[in-house]
Motif scaffolding. Structure first.
Motif, PDB file in Angstrom:
ATOM      1  N   ALA A   1      26.080  66.357  -0.034  1.00  0.00           N
ATOM      2  CA  ALA A   1      25.230  65.916   1.080  1.00  0.00           C
ATOM      3  C   ALA A   1      23.746  65.920   0.710  1.00  0.00           C
ATOM      4  CB  ALA A   1      25.473  66.792   2.308  1.00  0.00           C
ATOM      5  N   SER A   2      23.425  66.351  -0.503  1.00  0.00           N
ATOM      6  CA  SER A   2      22.034  66.303  -0.983  1.00  0.00           C
ATOM      7  C   SER A   2      21.838  65.127  -1.937  1.00  0.00           C
ATOM      8  CB  SER A   2      21.694  67.622  -1.679  1.00  0.00           C
ATOM      9  OG  SER A   2      22.655  67.889  -2.700  1.00  0.00           O
ATOM     10  N   GLY A   3      22.802  64.219  -1.985  1.00  0.00           N
ATOM     11  CA  GLY A   3      22.697  63.054  -2.874  1.00  0.00           C
ATOM     12  C   GLY A   3      22.809  61.765  -2.086  1.00  0.00           C
ATOM     13  N   GLY A   4      22.819  60.645  -2.777  1.00  0.00           N
ATOM     14  CA  GLY A   4      22.751  59.341  -2.125  1.00  0.00           C
ATOM     15  C   GLY A   4      23.836  59.095  -1.096  1.00  0.00           C
ATOM     16  N   LEU A   5      25.085  59.009  -1.532  1.00  0.00           N
ATOM     17  CA  LEU A   5      26.157  58.618  -0.619  1.00  0.00           C
ATOM     18  C   LEU A   5      26.507  59.727   0.354  1.00  0.00           C
ATOM     19  CD1 LEU A   5      26.171  56.378  -2.724  1.00  0.00           C
ATOM     20  CD2 LEU A   5      28.646  56.457  -2.725  1.00  0.00           C
ATOM     21  N   GLY A   6      26.627  60.943  -0.164  1.00  0.00           N
ATOM     22  CA  GLY A   6      26.967  62.076   0.705  1.00  0.00           C
ATOM     23  C   GLY A   6      25.915  62.286   1.779  1.00  0.00           C
TER      24      GLY A   6
ATOM     25  N   ARG B   1      23.757  71.287  -3.951  1.00  0.00           N
ATOM     26  CA  ARG B   1      23.661  72.272  -5.041  1.00  0.00           C
ATOM     27  C   ARG B   1      22.199  72.643  -5.288  1.00  0.00           C
ATOM     28  NH1 ARG B   1      25.238  70.287 -10.960  1.00  0.00           N
ATOM     29  NH2 ARG B   1      23.874  68.665 -10.128  1.00  0.00           N
ATOM     30  N   ASP B   2      21.371  71.655  -5.563  1.00  0.00           N
ATOM     31  CA  ASP B   2      19.974  71.894  -5.935  1.00  0.00           C
ATOM     32  C   ASP B   2      19.132  72.089  -4.670  1.00  0.00           C
ATOM     33  OD1 ASP B   2      17.315  71.644  -6.694  1.00  0.00           O
ATOM     34  OD2 ASP B   2      17.753  70.160  -8.246  1.00  0.00           O
ATOM     35  N   PRO B   3      18.489  73.261  -4.512  1.00  0.00           N
ATOM     36  CA  PRO B   3      17.679  73.485  -3.304  1.00  0.00           C
ATOM     37  C   PRO B   3      16.522  72.496  -3.186  1.00  0.00           C
ATOM     38  CG  PRO B   3      17.950  75.517  -4.561  1.00  0.00           C
ATOM     39  CD  PRO B   3      18.509  74.422  -5.416  1.00  0.00           C
ATOM     40  N   GLY B   4      16.147  71.848  -4.288  1.00  0.00           N
ATOM     41  CA  GLY B   4      15.070  70.866  -4.241  1.00  0.00           C
ATOM     42  C   GLY B   4      15.520  69.506  -3.715  1.00  0.00           C
ATOM     43  N   HIS B   5      16.817  69.327  -3.529  1.00  0.00           N
ATOM     44  CA  HIS B   5      17.341  68.063  -3.008  1.00  0.00           C
ATOM     45  C   HIS B   5      17.757  68.258  -1.551  1.00  0.00           C
ATOM     46  CE1 HIS B   5      18.503  66.777  -7.391  1.00  0.00           C
ATOM     47  NE2 HIS B   5      17.214  66.703  -7.148  1.00  0.00           N
ATOM     48  N   PRO B   6      16.990  67.704  -0.619  1.00  0.00           N
ATOM     49  CA  PRO B   6      17.259  67.998   0.796  1.00  0.00           C
ATOM     50  C   PRO B   6      18.550  67.381   1.323  1.00  0.00           C
ATOM     51  CG  PRO B   6      15.517  66.359   0.584  1.00  0.00           C
ATOM     52  CD  PRO B   6      15.852  66.785  -0.809  1.00  0.00           C
TER      53      PRO B   6
ATOM     54  N   LEU C   1      25.691  75.368  -3.388  1.00  0.00           N
ATOM     55  CA  LEU C   1      26.539  76.021  -4.378  1.00  0.00           C
ATOM     56  C   LEU C   1      26.987  75.030  -5.438  1.00  0.00           C
ATOM     57  CD1 LEU C   1      29.089  74.736  -2.918  1.00  0.00           C
ATOM     58  CD2 LEU C   1      29.417  76.973  -1.895  1.00  0.00           C
ATOM     59  N   ASP C   2      27.419  75.592  -6.562  1.00  0.00           N
ATOM     60  CA  ASP C   2      27.959  74.766  -7.640  1.00  0.00           C
ATOM     61  C   ASP C   2      29.469  74.664  -7.421  1.00  0.00           C
ATOM     62  OD1 ASP C   2      28.939  73.626  -9.941  1.00  0.00           O
ATOM     63  OD2 ASP C   2      27.687  74.830 -11.285  1.00  0.00           O
ATOM     64  N   LEU C   3      29.920  73.467  -7.114  1.00  0.00           N
ATOM     65  CA  LEU C   3      31.332  73.290  -6.758  1.00  0.00           C
ATOM     66  C   LEU C   3      32.274  73.510  -7.932  1.00  0.00           C
ATOM     67  CD1 LEU C   3      31.209  70.267  -4.317  1.00  0.00           C
ATOM     68  CD2 LEU C   3      32.181  72.510  -3.843  1.00  0.00           C
ATOM     69  N   THR C   4      31.741  73.568  -9.148  1.00  0.00           N
ATOM     70  CA  THR C   4      32.621  73.832 -10.289  1.00  0.00           C
ATOM     71  C   THR C   4      32.914  75.324 -10.427  1.00  0.00           C
ATOM     72  OG1 THR C   4      30.827  73.994 -11.907  1.00  0.00           O
ATOM     73  CG2 THR C   4      31.734  71.804 -11.505  1.00  0.00           C
TER      74      THR C   4
ATOM     75  N   GLY D   1      38.906  61.143 -14.166  1.00  0.00           N
ATOM     76  CA  GLY D   1      38.752  62.055 -13.021  1.00  0.00           C
ATOM     77  C   GLY D   1      38.898  61.321 -11.699  1.00  0.00           C
ATOM     78  N   LYS D   2      38.268  60.158 -11.581  1.00  0.00           N
ATOM     79  CA  LYS D   2      38.325  59.422 -10.314  1.00  0.00           C
ATOM     80  C   LYS D   2      39.714  58.804 -10.095  1.00  0.00           C
ATOM     81  CE  LYS D   2      34.148  60.079  -8.725  1.00  0.00           C
ATOM     82  NZ  LYS D   2      33.930  60.959  -7.541  1.00  0.00           N
ATOM     83  N   ALA D   3      40.389  58.419 -11.168  1.00  0.00           N
ATOM     84  CA  ALA D   3      41.780  57.968 -11.000  1.00  0.00           C
ATOM     85  C   ALA D   3      42.612  59.118 -10.427  1.00  0.00           C
ATOM     86  CB  ALA D   3      42.353  57.489 -12.332  1.00  0.00           C
TER      87      ALA D   3
ATOM     88  N   ARG E   1      28.728  49.615  -7.250  1.00  0.00           N
ATOM     89  CA  ARG E   1      27.377  50.034  -7.665  1.00  0.00           C
ATOM     90  C   ARG E   1      26.525  50.158  -6.416  1.00  0.00           C
ATOM     91  NH1 ARG E   1      30.111  49.982 -11.417  1.00  0.00           N
ATOM     92  NH2 ARG E   1      29.710  49.389 -13.590  1.00  0.00           N
ATOM     93  N   VAL E   2      26.264  51.392  -6.019  1.00  0.00           N
ATOM     94  CA  VAL E   2      25.525  51.674  -4.801  1.00  0.00           C
ATOM     95  C   VAL E   2      24.307  52.517  -5.169  1.00  0.00           C
ATOM     96  CG1 VAL E   2      25.629  52.780  -2.542  1.00  0.00           C
ATOM     97  CG2 VAL E   2      27.640  51.572  -3.416  1.00  0.00           C
ATOM     98  N   ARG E   3      23.119  52.114  -4.698  1.00  0.00           N
ATOM     99  CA  ARG E   3      21.891  52.834  -5.043  1.00  0.00           C
ATOM    100  C   ARG E   3      21.998  54.294  -4.628  1.00  0.00           C
ATOM    101  NH1 ARG E   3      17.078  49.763  -5.307  1.00  0.00           N
ATOM    102  NH2 ARG E   3      16.119  51.706  -5.999  1.00  0.00           N
ATOM    103  N   SER E   4      21.672  55.184  -5.565  1.00  0.00           N
ATOM    104  CA  SER E   4      21.684  56.625  -5.332  1.00  0.00           C
ATOM    105  C   SER E   4      20.891  57.241  -6.464  1.00  0.00           C
ATOM    106  CB  SER E   4      23.123  57.165  -5.339  1.00  0.00           C
ATOM    107  OG  SER E   4      23.644  57.112  -6.666  1.00  0.00           O
ATOM    108  N   ARG E   5      20.771  58.551  -6.464  1.00  0.00           N
ATOM    109  CA  ARG E   5      19.996  59.194  -7.535  1.00  0.00           C
ATOM    110  C   ARG E   5      20.613  58.874  -8.899  1.00  0.00           C
ATOM    111  NH1 ARG E   5      20.339  64.337  -5.936  1.00  0.00           N
ATOM    112  NH2 ARG E   5      18.886  63.945  -4.277  1.00  0.00           N
TER     113      ARG E   5
END
Ligand SMILES: NC(=O)c1ccc[n+]([C@@H]2O[C@H](COP(=O)([O-])OP(=O)(O)OC[C@H]3O[C@@H](n4cnc5c(N)ncnc54)[C@H](OP(=O)(O)O)[C@@H]3O)[C@@H](O)[C@H]2O)c1
Length: 245
Positions: free
Chosen positions: A15-20, A39-44, A55-58, A151-153, A180-184
């Motif tokens: 939820a801190s990235g383009g699509l999410g 994950r990254d506190p700098g990404h709102p 959190l790191d989902l891995t 992975g995506k398959a 192809r969707v604009r995102s970070r």
């Protein structure tokens, strides 16, 4: 159309990235109570979410932490959108186990763990819905991205399998496959307008990259109680880019 999302308890990863982020914002706009995971506190994450977590989902315990947070903050879950992920560059000959492990952890295994942890809450919902972010490259693999293709398959196969196994519980599971969707991450791969325009004119029938806000309505519908009979599908959002029938 009222999607019936008012008050719905929704978890969105990535939820801190383009699509999410676009998907989380769209759920918020419809009145849902959203737990936004980044994950990254700098990404709102979008304004208006009910709660957020970084959190790191891995990490092996991340899914458990997310679900515990959903119970504490939302009192349960009705919809899970798994949008965290990303392309992994590299040709097969150049990649070692470390790259494979990290790429599959992020793009597949973290989603497996999230599904396992979330299942009891989805069973407790009157209309459990799951939306997984797959990719066009799952069905039409790109050379030079073998790890994320695989992975995506796996994500697409996971969505189909869970749709069958969880149907008796009334839980509908679908995937969305962007082209192809604009995102970070896309803007890192295609940093300038010329490169995007050149690619789009050659490969995308609609002639342009998509916007994250064009993916969100599809995720919203699939993740809503208004969707009552679509499950096990992978819905392409790709401007017509998929070549297969
Ligand atoms: N954009 C496209 O055209 C496209 C095409 C095919 C598939 N997809 C899929 O769509 C999904 C969203 O991608 P996007 O393009 O929006 O990418 P993005 O802008 O780079 O956002 C990626 C999101 O995933 C999160 N994330 C990455 N690694 C993580 C980790 N280890 N733990 C927790 N969170 C992590 C990021 O968190 P932080 O930013 O906080 O680190 C961010 O919120 C991905 O699954 C991607 O594979 C996108």
């Amino acid at each position: 159309m009222d999607l019936g999302l008012d008050g719905r308890r929704v978890l969105v990863t990535g939820a801190s990235g383009g699509l999410g982020a676009a998907i989380a914002a769209a759920f918020v706009a419809e009145g849902a109570r959203v737990l936004a995971a980044g994950r990254d506190p700098g990404h709102p994450v979008p304004d208006g979410v009910a709660a957020q977590v970084r959190l790191d989902l891995t990490a092996p315990d991340a899914a458990r932490t997310l679900v515990d947070t959903a119970v504490r903050e939302l009192g349960g879950l009705d919809t899970v959108v798994a949008a965290a992920g990303g392309a992994v560059r590299g040709r097969f000959d150049d990649l070692d186990d470390g790259v494979w492990d990290a790429g599959l952890e992020l793009n597949l295994r973290s989603t497996v763990r999230l599904m396992r942890a979330a299942l009891p809450l989805l069973r407790g919902s009157t209309a459990g819905r799951v939306v997984l972010l797959s990719a066009l490259s799952a069905s039409e693999p790109r050379a030079g991205h073998v790890v994320s293709n695989v992975g995506k398959a796996g994500v697409t196969a996971l969505a189909k399998t869970l749709s069958r196994e969880w149907a008796p519980d009334g839980i509908l599971v679908n995937a969305v496959a962007p082209g192809r969707v604009r995102s970070r991450q896309l803007d890192r791969a295609f940093p300038d307008d010329e490169a995007r325009a050149a690619f789009a004119s050659q490969h995308i029938p609609l002639g342009r990259f998509g916007a994250a806000e064009e993916v969100a309505p599809i995720a919203l519908l699939l993740g809503s109680p208004r969707n009552t009979y679509v499950t096990g599908q992978t819905v392409g959002v790709d401007g017509g880019m998929a070549a297969s029938v």
